[in-house]
Enzyme design. Structure first.
Site, PDB file in Angstrom:
ATOM      1  N   ASN A   1       5.617   2.844  -9.582  1.00 18.34           N
ATOM      2  CA  ASN A   1       6.515   3.454 -10.569  1.00 18.34           C
ATOM      3  C   ASN A   1       5.702   4.184 -11.625  1.00 18.34           C
ATOM      4  O   ASN A   1       4.468   4.178 -11.568  1.00 18.34           O
ATOM      5  CB  ASN A   1       7.435   2.382 -11.184  1.00 18.34           C
ATOM      6  CG  ASN A   1       6.637   1.298 -11.868  1.00 18.34           C
ATOM      7  OD1 ASN A   1       5.945   1.540 -12.848  1.00 18.34           O
ATOM      8  ND2 ASN A   1       6.714   0.074 -11.329  1.00 18.34           N
TER       9      ASN A   1
ATOM     10  N   ASP B   1      10.411  -4.342  -8.114  1.00 15.50           N
ATOM     11  CA  ASP B   1      11.413  -5.353  -7.782  1.00 15.50           C
ATOM     12  C   ASP B   1      11.366  -5.716  -6.299  1.00 15.50           C
ATOM     13  O   ASP B   1      11.705  -6.833  -5.924  1.00 15.50           O
ATOM     14  CB  ASP B   1      12.811  -4.849  -8.144  1.00 15.50           C
ATOM     15  CG  ASP B   1      13.018  -4.875  -9.657  1.00 15.50           C
ATOM     16  OD1 ASP B   1      12.585  -5.862 -10.285  1.00 15.50           O
ATOM     17  OD2 ASP B   1      13.582  -3.906 -10.211  1.00 15.50           O
TER      18      ASP B   1
ATOM     19  N   LYS C   1      -1.504   3.701   9.920  1.00 13.45           N
ATOM     20  CA  LYS C   1      -0.768   4.745   9.215  1.00 13.45           C
ATOM     21  C   LYS C   1       0.501   5.137   9.994  1.00 13.45           C
ATOM     22  O   LYS C   1       0.425   5.346  11.220  1.00 13.45           O
ATOM     23  CB  LYS C   1      -1.692   5.960   9.050  1.00 13.45           C
ATOM     24  CG  LYS C   1      -1.122   7.026   8.169  1.00 13.45           C
ATOM     25  CD  LYS C   1      -2.098   8.192   8.046  1.00 13.45           C
ATOM     26  CE  LYS C   1      -1.414   9.388   7.452  1.00 13.45           C
ATOM     27  NZ  LYS C   1      -2.234  10.590   7.539  1.00 13.45           N
TER      28      LYS C   1
ATOM     29  N   PRO D   1       8.767 -11.780  -6.424  1.00 11.24           N
ATOM     30  CA  PRO D   1       9.033 -12.896  -7.344  1.00 11.24           C
ATOM     31  C   PRO D   1       9.178 -12.375  -8.778  1.00 11.24           C
ATOM     32  O   PRO D   1       8.579 -11.367  -9.143  1.00 11.24           O
ATOM     33  CB  PRO D   1       7.778 -13.763  -7.213  1.00 11.24           C
ATOM     34  CG  PRO D   1       6.729 -12.852  -6.675  1.00 11.24           C
ATOM     35  CD  PRO D   1       7.426 -11.835  -5.839  1.00 11.24           C
ATOM     36  N   ASP D   2       9.975 -13.063  -9.569  1.00 11.22           N
ATOM     37  CA  ASP D   2      10.118 -12.707 -10.988  1.00 11.22           C
ATOM     38  C   ASP D   2       9.048 -13.465 -11.777  1.00 11.22           C
ATOM     39  O   ASP D   2       9.130 -14.686 -11.965  1.00 11.22           O
ATOM     40  CB  ASP D   2      11.526 -13.091 -11.463  1.00 11.22           C
ATOM     41  CG  ASP D   2      11.773 -12.628 -12.894  1.00 11.22           C
ATOM     42  OD1 ASP D   2      10.799 -12.542 -13.675  1.00 11.22           O
ATOM     43  OD2 ASP D   2      12.931 -12.338 -13.220  1.00 11.22           O
TER      44      ASP D   2
END
Ligand code: CTP
Length: 397
Positions: A210, A279, A289, A307-308
């Site tokens: 991200n 997430d 590849k 996992p959180d």
């Protein structure tokens, strides 16, 4: 940034080739709002001229104890009164020996003895001179006398040798000086911070990640360190340098981050989860590849949830004081309250993703049992310092 606004610093320079680096330091100090009075030993003037230092500091430079410009002939008193600190950089072997014995045979040494403010010195010398037992004795004596030593560090030396005794770089001296003036609200505390994105592999050459820059987490790690805490920063891949004095542990995936955090969470007093953890991860990472074929269908990836990390730490039997972050695109208050309850943390810090991602400034809103507390918009570092002060207040209570 005006980190040194309203600070008057007496900058002492003693003889050494590292004097050339002090030009840059003075520029950076004045940029940050400091008033800098440069005092040079006679030896320092062999390396850099007082004219250079005067041009950079914008103030008269003093060398001579008997300077006729000083009407009462007491430059050694006038200069330190009202000063916030004396910073001696570079500090030579000879000058350290003088200081350790309280000698006062030139203006700078006399200033140090007559001072009514903190004294910080930045040693710079050849490795053998630093390792010499007399220098080590003097360094220990100076520390015992309440003098703060910044560095030295190891590396290439101007004489061509390699070893310990090298002066800190100007930006490092500046960071240490700024930190010196910050309130020590977290002295003795151990703080664990996560920062940056995680990167989840798809195949050996592709990842899922991200746009988190890591700036906020790094600023918080720096602010916690400035506040006197022992800080460990568990960081996903970023382009940032670790703040000074912070132990950085590099990780890639959410699982790596969880392992690094869980190995340290028990001994932390405070855990601040700033990382933008992915997430989901790809269920089956391809060992080779993924190849496209003409007219073939694009691959379909199956995901599983990561996992959180924050939730896992908060659920420990004796968790550290846990602080979560929520970057939302809308409905901040509602999402933040829901996330705080779901993760079981006493404090959640919210911001609007579109207003902060990749930027140097931010607006933070704190959510706790007492409600919503917005902090003023500011640089990420200033916001981090405010947040650290708020955390320290809550932990002390
Ligand atoms: N966090 C974490 N581990 C995860 C996901 C999030 O430790 N796997 C932490 C983040 O570091 C942050 C807080 O939890 O402090 C909120 O993260 P966020 O991703 O915004 O929340 P989620 O629980 O993932 O909710 P959603 O994706 O639905 O917004």
């Amino acid at each position: 940034m005006s980190d040194l606004a309203n600070k008057r610093i007496v900058l002492g320079m003693t003889g050494g080739i590292a004097c050339y680096k002090i030009c840059e330091l003075v520029r950076r100090m004045t940029e940050r709002g400091a008033t800098v009075d440069v005092v040079m030993t006679e030896a320092a003037t062999h390396f850099i001229t007082p004219v250079t230092m005067q041009a950079l500091s914008g103030r008269p430079v003093f060398v001579d104890q008997w300077d006729p410009r000083v009407p009462n002939n007491m430059a050694h008193i006038n200069l330190t009164r009202g000063a916030d600190a004396i910073l001696v950089a570079p500090a030579s072997t000879d000058f350290m020996a003088k200081l350790a014995h309280g000698l006062a045979d030139d203006l700078l040494a006399t200033l140090c003895v007559a001072r009514a403010c903190p004294l910080l010195i930045v040693p710079a010398m050849n490795r053998e001179m630093w390792a010499n037992p007399a220098t080590q004795r003097n360094a220990a004596q100076l520390r015992a006398d309440g003098v703060t030593l910044l560095g030295p560090t190891e590396g290439d030396q101007a004489c061509g040798e390699v070893g310990s005794g090298r002066m800190l770089e100007p930006h490092e001296i500046l960071e240490d000086l700024i930190a010196y003036f910050q309130p020590k609200a977290l002295a003795g505390k151990r703080v664990l911070v996560t920062a940056g994105p995680t990167s989840e592999p798809i195949d050996p050459v592709r990842v899922l990640t991200n746009v988190s820059s890591g700036k906020m987490g790094y600023a918080i790690a720096r602010a916690a360190r400035e506040a006197g805490a022992e800080v460990t920063l568990v960081s996903g891949p970023t382009a940032l340098a670790a703040p000074r004095g912070v132990r950085r542990i590099d990780v890639t995936t959410a699982h790596d981050m969880l392992d690094a955090v869980m190995g340290r969470a028990d001994s932390a007093d405070i855990f601040i989860a700033v990382a933008a953890v992915a997430d989901w991860r790809v269920k089956e990472v391809s060992a080779s590849k993924l190849k496209k074929t003409d007219g073939g269908a694009p691959p379909v990836l199956e995901f599983v949830q990561n996992p959180d990390i924050l939730g896992t730490v908060a659920a420990l039997p004796r968790p550290p004081y846990c602080v979560g972050f929520a970057a939302e695109t809308e409905d901040l208050a509602r999402h933040a309250a829901e996330k705080r309850a779901r993760k079981g943390v006493p404090l959640l810090v919210g911001n609007l993703a579109q207003e902060v991602l990749g930027r140097d400034d931010t607006t933070l809103v704190l959510y706790d049992d007492a409600g919503e507390h917005p902090l003023p918009r500011s640089s990420k570092l200033a916001a981090a310092r405010q947040l650290v002060a708020e955390i320290a207040r809550r932990v002390a209570a």
